[in-house]
Design a protein around this motif. Structure first.
Motif, PDB file in Angstrom:
ATOM      1  N   UNK A 121       0.848  -1.189   0.000  1.00 49.00           N
ATOM      2  CA  UNK A 121       0.000   0.000   0.000  1.00 49.00           C
ATOM      3  C   UNK A 121       0.888   1.244   0.000  1.00 49.00           C
ATOM      4  N   UNK A 122       0.609   2.143  -0.939  1.00 52.23           N
ATOM      5  CA  UNK A 122       1.392   3.364  -1.082  1.00 52.23           C
ATOM      6  C   UNK A 122       2.563   3.241  -2.038  1.00 52.23           C
ATOM      7  N   UNK A 123       2.777   2.047  -2.616  1.00 53.60           N
ATOM      8  CA  UNK A 123       3.923   1.859  -3.510  1.00 53.60           C
ATOM      9  C   UNK A 123       3.884   2.828  -4.681  1.00 53.60           C
ATOM     10  N   UNK A 124       2.695   3.024  -5.254  1.00 57.86           N
ATOM     11  CA  UNK A 124       2.547   3.946  -6.371  1.00 57.86           C
ATOM     12  C   UNK A 124       1.919   5.266  -5.938  1.00 57.86           C
ATOM     13  N   UNK A 125       0.996   5.188  -4.998  1.00 56.26           N
ATOM     14  CA  UNK A 125       0.202   6.358  -4.580  1.00 56.26           C
ATOM     15  C   UNK A 125       0.405   6.629  -3.077  1.00 56.26           C
ATOM     16  N   UNK A 126       1.384   7.429  -2.671  1.00 55.78           N
ATOM     17  CA  UNK A 126       2.263   8.211  -3.533  1.00 55.78           C
ATOM     18  C   UNK A 126       3.702   8.118  -3.021  1.00 55.78           C
ATOM     19  N   UNK A 127       3.940   7.161  -2.089  1.00 52.62           N
ATOM     20  CA  UNK A 127       5.255   7.107  -1.459  1.00 52.62           C
ATOM     21  C   UNK A 127       6.346   6.763  -2.463  1.00 52.62           C
ATOM     22  N   UNK A 128       6.070   5.787  -3.343  1.00 53.59           N
ATOM     23  CA  UNK A 128       7.074   5.440  -4.335  1.00 53.59           C
ATOM     24  C   UNK A 128       7.394   6.593  -5.254  1.00 53.59           C
ATOM     25  N   UNK A 129       6.372   7.340  -5.634  1.00 59.13           N
ATOM     26  CA  UNK A 129       6.580   8.477  -6.533  1.00 59.13           C
ATOM     27  C   UNK A 129       7.318   9.608  -5.816  1.00 59.13           C
ATOM     28  N   UNK A 130       6.971   9.868  -4.556  1.00 55.16           N
ATOM     29  CA  UNK A 130       7.699  10.878  -3.788  1.00 55.16           C
ATOM     30  C   UNK A 130       9.178  10.523  -3.713  1.00 55.16           C
ATOM     31  N   UNK A 131       9.449   9.240  -3.470  1.00 52.12           N
ATOM     32  CA  UNK A 131      10.844   8.843  -3.287  1.00 52.12           C
ATOM     33  C   UNK A 131      11.653   8.883  -4.573  1.00 52.12           C
ATOM     34  N   UNK A 430      -1.573  -0.085 -11.803  1.00 49.23           N
ATOM     35  CA  UNK A 430      -0.911  -0.083 -10.495  1.00 49.23           C
ATOM     36  C   UNK A 430      -1.860  -0.400  -9.338  1.00 49.23           C
ATOM     37  N   UNK A 431      -3.125  -0.492  -9.592  1.00 53.85           N
ATOM     38  CA  UNK A 431      -4.115  -0.883  -8.577  1.00 53.85           C
ATOM     39  C   UNK A 431      -4.114   0.062  -7.375  1.00 53.85           C
ATOM     40  N   UNK A 432      -3.945   1.353  -7.653  1.00 53.19           N
ATOM     41  CA  UNK A 432      -4.003   2.309  -6.546  1.00 53.19           C
ATOM     42  C   UNK A 432      -5.409   2.302  -5.958  1.00 53.19           C
ATOM     43  N   UNK A 433      -5.493   2.435  -4.657  1.00 53.60           N
ATOM     44  CA  UNK A 433      -6.730   2.393  -3.881  1.00 53.60           C
ATOM     45  C   UNK A 433      -7.312   0.979  -3.794  1.00 53.60           C
ATOM     46  N   UNK A 434      -6.665  -0.002  -4.398  1.00 50.31           N
ATOM     47  CA  UNK A 434      -7.189  -1.366  -4.426  1.00 50.31           C
ATOM     48  C   UNK A 434      -6.212  -2.310  -3.730  1.00 50.31           C
ATOM     49  N   UNK A 435      -6.652  -3.533  -3.424  1.00 45.74           N
ATOM     50  CA  UNK A 435      -5.715  -4.527  -2.894  1.00 45.74           C
ATOM     51  C   UNK A 435      -4.591  -4.815  -3.893  1.00 45.74           C
ATOM     52  N   UNK A 436      -3.421  -5.168  -3.323  1.00 45.54           N
ATOM     53  CA  UNK A 436      -2.241  -5.533  -4.115  1.00 45.54           C
ATOM     54  C   UNK A 436      -1.735  -4.377  -4.982  1.00 45.54           C
ATOM     55  N   UNK A 437      -1.775  -3.168  -4.415  1.00 44.51           N
ATOM     56  CA  UNK A 437      -1.194  -2.018  -5.103  1.00 44.51           C
ATOM     57  C   UNK A 437       0.268  -2.312  -5.431  1.00 44.51           C
ATOM     58  N   UNK A 438       0.697  -1.851  -6.608  1.00 46.13           N
ATOM     59  CA  UNK A 438       2.084  -2.109  -7.026  1.00 46.13           C
ATOM     60  C   UNK A 438       2.660  -0.898  -7.746  1.00 46.13           C
ATOM     61  N   UNK A 439       3.979  -0.912  -7.870  1.00 47.01           N
ATOM     62  CA  UNK A 439       4.714   0.119  -8.602  1.00 47.01           C
ATOM     63  C   UNK A 439       5.856  -0.596  -9.317  1.00 47.01           C
TER      64      UNK A 439
END
Length: 465
Positions: A121-131, A430-439
């Motif tokens: 959770x947060x991998x794409x939205x938005x922690x991964x993008x921030x990093x 990327x399944x943001x807001x959904x289970x198994x979010x990925x980046x």
């Protein structure tokens, strides 16, 4: 740019360490919409502030009416200055049983195409993008000792909660947010190999209409044919909002709507976004918007009106022959360019009231609206970012609009009078807001390299200017 080689090489060498840092961030369950996680939101802010402080930024945690913001400065006198915005909060993880592994235990998995992906959770939205941006700054600091331009980083903790408290905070702290341009990394690429710059966001106006006729529900056998039916009234109102060509009929609705430049339209034609590709996966095949407009125009650069719900009368199982005493509908408008939601509210209410029978009453509830955001197509920073992205990805970035709304971008324009470049490296799957979010790991890696190039290009453009 030869000076970039050491920076990009460092990003490549340090990828495993960058992932370790990202995984630390992802392990913090910073769910902003649930008060039970308020402490975790603060912990995420503290983690990020410590990370930026270690990179030499002047860093502070600042309070808002909800969760704190992280504000970090790395000034560079005489050089251009950018303001980067992102958010550290994440969506709730429900339904938990649909996650293949715990949502706050990040892992590297292999996708169906064999590509490696970061799952959490947060991998794409938005922690991964921030990093991606933070890691680009890290590489510049490590290899050059300084950033190529001045940088302010603002990361909030309530974006998933409507950015509660942030507009007020920005207004109160505008003197700490001086910049030439705002950068946002919370959007998507066109596809896995083609970057995109989002140059416009549609605005929003949202209404609820309640029509009341008789003082109670009526037996349709006794009153049918004589009593006004509020469902019929609402149906006529909604149906009348569009003409046979799909255009909105409200007087003056298209005032302030500009035509997209021909060269941009030609670029969009080359993207081949066909109805089959866009509508086919949802079981449709015919665009329902304005006739004579490409599908991509209908969803990005043209305004739209939709009925989002209609309620009235009997909706249970079986039959009940009644004429409702009251019916309601929810209606939204997506706005573009210079359309004013306040003007639209007055026009829409007048349109509704003109169509309600004299012995019926109507209530029009207007919810908070937001203006559209459009970047000038000839903005120098846009061309600078396009060239930097093409250098990294090997193909020109697509310049597109987004059909949705990000209200804080409008606040940056309204309060700070600054344009925003939205450059994200997420993907549609990327399944943001959904289970198994990925980046995708490639998105994280090349996103970091892209920001390193963009910062260099903006700094170089400032020196040439």
């Amino acid at each position: 740019m030869a000076a970039l080689d050491p920076i990009l090489n460092d990003i490549d060498r340090d990828l495993d360490n960058a992932l370790d840092r990202l995984f630390e961030f992802l392990r913090i369950p910073s769910i902003s919409t649930d008060p039970a996680y308020a402490g975790e939101c603060r912990r995420a802010a503290q983690w990020l502030a410590g990370t930026l402080d270690a990179l030499g930024f002047e860093t502070a945690i600042s309070e808002t009416s909800l969760h704190p913001v992280v504000l970090a400065h790395a000034p560079k006198p005489g050089a251009p200055h950018v303001l980067f915005y992102g958010h550290y909060d994440v969506q709730p993880v429900d339904p938990l049983d649909l996650w293949e592994t715990p949502p706050f235990e990040p892992r590297i998995a292999e996708g169906p195409d064999g590509a490696k992906r970061i799952v959490a959770r947060g991998a794409s939205d938005d922690k991964g993008q921030v990093m991606t941006f933070v890691e680009a700054c890290r590489a510049w600091k490590a290899m050059a000792g300084e950033l190529p331009c001045g940088v302010t980083i603002l990361v909030e903790g309530a974006e998933e909660n409507g950015s509660q408290g942030l507009p007020e905070w920005v207004a109160e702290n505008r003197d700490r947010l001086g910049a030439d341009i705002v950068l946002v990394c919370d959007t998507s690429m066109w596809n896995a190999g083609t970057p995109a710059i989002t140059t416009s966001l549609r605005g929003l106006a949202y209404f609820e209409v309640k029509v009341r006729c008789a003082d109670r529900d009526l037996h349709s056998g006794f009153f049918g044919g004589a009593a006004a039916n509020p469902i019929h009234v609402l149906a006529r109102i909604i149906a009348g909002l569009h003409d046979a060509d799909g255009r909105v009929t409200l007087p003056g609705f298209y005032e302030g709507v500009r035509e997209t430049p021909p060269e941009i339209l030609e670029q969009w034609r080359g993207l081949d976004l066909s109805p089959e590709k866009f509508l086919g996966p949802i079981g449709l095949k015919e665009p329902a918007g304005e006739r004579g407009r490409m599908l991509i125009e209908q969803i990005q650069s043209r305004p739209a009106c939709d009925a989002n719900g209609i309620i009235g009368g009997y909706t249970g199982e079986g039959t009940k022959t009644v004429i409702a005493g009251e019916a309601s509908a929810k209606v939204s408008f997506r706005l573009v360019d210079d359309q004013d939601p306040e003007v639209l509210a007055r026009t829409f209410e007048a349109y509704v009231r003109e169509r309600v029978p004299a012995d019926c009453s109507v209530e029009v509830i207007c919810y908070k609206g937001s203006r559209a955001i459009s970047l000038p197509f000839d903005m120098p920073e846009l061309e600078t970012a396009r060239a930097a992205l093409e250098a990294e990805w090997g193909v020109p970035p697509v310049t597109v609009g987004a059909g949705g709304s990000i209200p804080i971008v409008g606040d940056f324009k309204r309060i700070l009078d600054r344009n925003t470049l939205l450059i994200g490296f997420g993907l549609d799957d990327d399944r943001i807001h959904s289970p198994n979010e990925k980046y995708d790991l490639r998105s994280f890696h090349k996103g970091t390299r892209s920001w390193a190039r963009i910062l260099a290009a903006l700094g170089e453009a400032g020196r040439r200017g």
